[in-house]
Design a protein around this motif. Structure first.
Motif, short mmCIF file in Angstrom:
data_model
loop_
_atom_site.label_atom_id
_atom_site.label_comp_id
_atom_site.label_asym_id
_atom_site.label_seq_id
_atom_site.Cartn_x
_atom_site.Cartn_y
_atom_site.Cartn_z
N ALA A 6 0.72 -1.18 0.04
CA ALA A 6 0.08 -0.01 -0.01
C ALA A 6 0.74 1.25 0.10
O ALA A 6 2.02 1.32 0.69
N GLY A 7 0.51 2.22 -0.91
CA GLY A 7 1.22 3.31 -0.78
C GLY A 7 2.35 3.38 -1.84
O GLY A 7 3.19 4.54 -1.94
N VAL A 8 2.77 2.46 -2.33
CA VAL A 8 3.88 2.31 -3.15
C VAL A 8 3.39 3.08 -4.61
O VAL A 8 2.55 2.51 -5.34
N LYS A 9 4.45 3.86 -5.01
CA LYS A 9 4.07 4.72 -6.33
C LYS A 9 5.18 4.43 -7.48
O LYS A 9 4.91 4.73 -8.69
N ARG A 15 10.54 -2.23 -5.09
CA ARG A 15 11.73 -3.11 -4.76
C ARG A 15 12.16 -3.00 -3.35
O ARG A 15 12.41 -4.08 -2.66
N GLN A 16 12.16 -1.78 -2.85
CA GLN A 16 12.73 -1.63 -1.29
C GLN A 16 11.67 -2.53 -0.59
O GLN A 16 12.05 -3.05 0.41
N LYS A 17 10.37 -2.10 -0.68
CA LYS A 17 9.28 -2.72 0.25
C LYS A 17 9.42 -4.23 0.02
O LYS A 17 9.09 -4.95 0.96
N TYR A 18 9.63 -4.66 -1.32
CA TYR A 18 9.62 -6.26 -1.15
C TYR A 18 10.70 -6.72 -0.66
O TYR A 18 10.70 -7.69 0.21
N GLU A 43 1.86 -10.48 -5.68
CA GLU A 43 1.71 -9.17 -5.41
C GLU A 43 2.55 -8.17 -6.08
O GLU A 43 2.36 -7.54 -6.92
N TYR A 44 3.88 -8.81 -5.91
CA TYR A 44 4.88 -7.83 -6.36
C TYR A 44 4.97 -7.84 -7.87
O TYR A 44 5.28 -7.02 -8.53
N ASP A 45 4.89 -9.27 -8.41
CA ASP A 45 5.08 -9.31 -9.69
C ASP A 45 3.86 -8.44 -10.53
O ASP A 45 3.84 -7.78 -11.68
N PHE A 48 4.85 -4.95 -10.25
CA PHE A 48 6.03 -4.36 -10.95
C PHE A 48 5.72 -4.24 -12.45
O PHE A 48 5.76 -3.18 -13.19
N ASP A 49 4.78 -5.20 -12.94
CA ASP A 49 3.97 -5.06 -14.35
C ASP A 49 3.50 -3.85 -14.55
O ASP A 49 3.52 -3.11 -15.47
N VAL A 50 2.44 -3.44 -13.56
CA VAL A 50 1.65 -2.24 -13.81
C VAL A 50 2.55 -1.17 -13.75
O VAL A 50 2.34 -0.02 -14.49
N LEU A 51 3.38 -0.87 -12.87
CA LEU A 51 4.24 0.22 -12.56
C LEU A 51 5.20 0.27 -13.84
O LEU A 51 5.53 1.49 -14.42
N SER A 52 5.76 -0.71 -14.25
CA SER A 52 6.61 -0.47 -15.42
C SER A 52 5.98 -0.08 -16.85
O SER A 52 6.49 0.64 -17.57
#
Length: 76
Positions: A6-9, A15-18, A43-45, A48-52
């Motif tokens: 939550a809150g990762v933009k 990556r840091q939160k992961y 959730e990371y995967d 990551f796809d959405v953010l990239s």
């Protein structure tokens, strides 16, 4: 939806939160669990796809609508 992230933009924040979450919930740790680690990885995967894709959209190489982003976030 973002139980762990939550809150990762940005990708860097993700990556840091992961890394922090994997240290905390690794199965070898006292409070760790394989199930939780798998949830974090999934959730990371997805994020990551959405953010990239958003990053590429910001650079003008990919056009993505809000509807498309929401579709990607709902996938599980």
């Amino acid at each position: 939806m973002n139980k762990y992230f939550a809150g990762v933009k940005t990708i860097e924040e993700l990556r840091q939160k992961y890394r922090e979450l994997l240290k905390k919930y690794h199965p070898d740790n006292e409070n760790g669990s394989v199930d939780v680690t798998q949830e974090i990885n999934t959730e990371y995967d997805r994020l990551f796809d959405v953010l990239s894709q958003e990053k590429h959209a910001d650079e003008g190489t990919l056009s993505m609508t809000i509807k498309r982003r929401m579709t990607l976030l709902r996938r599980s």
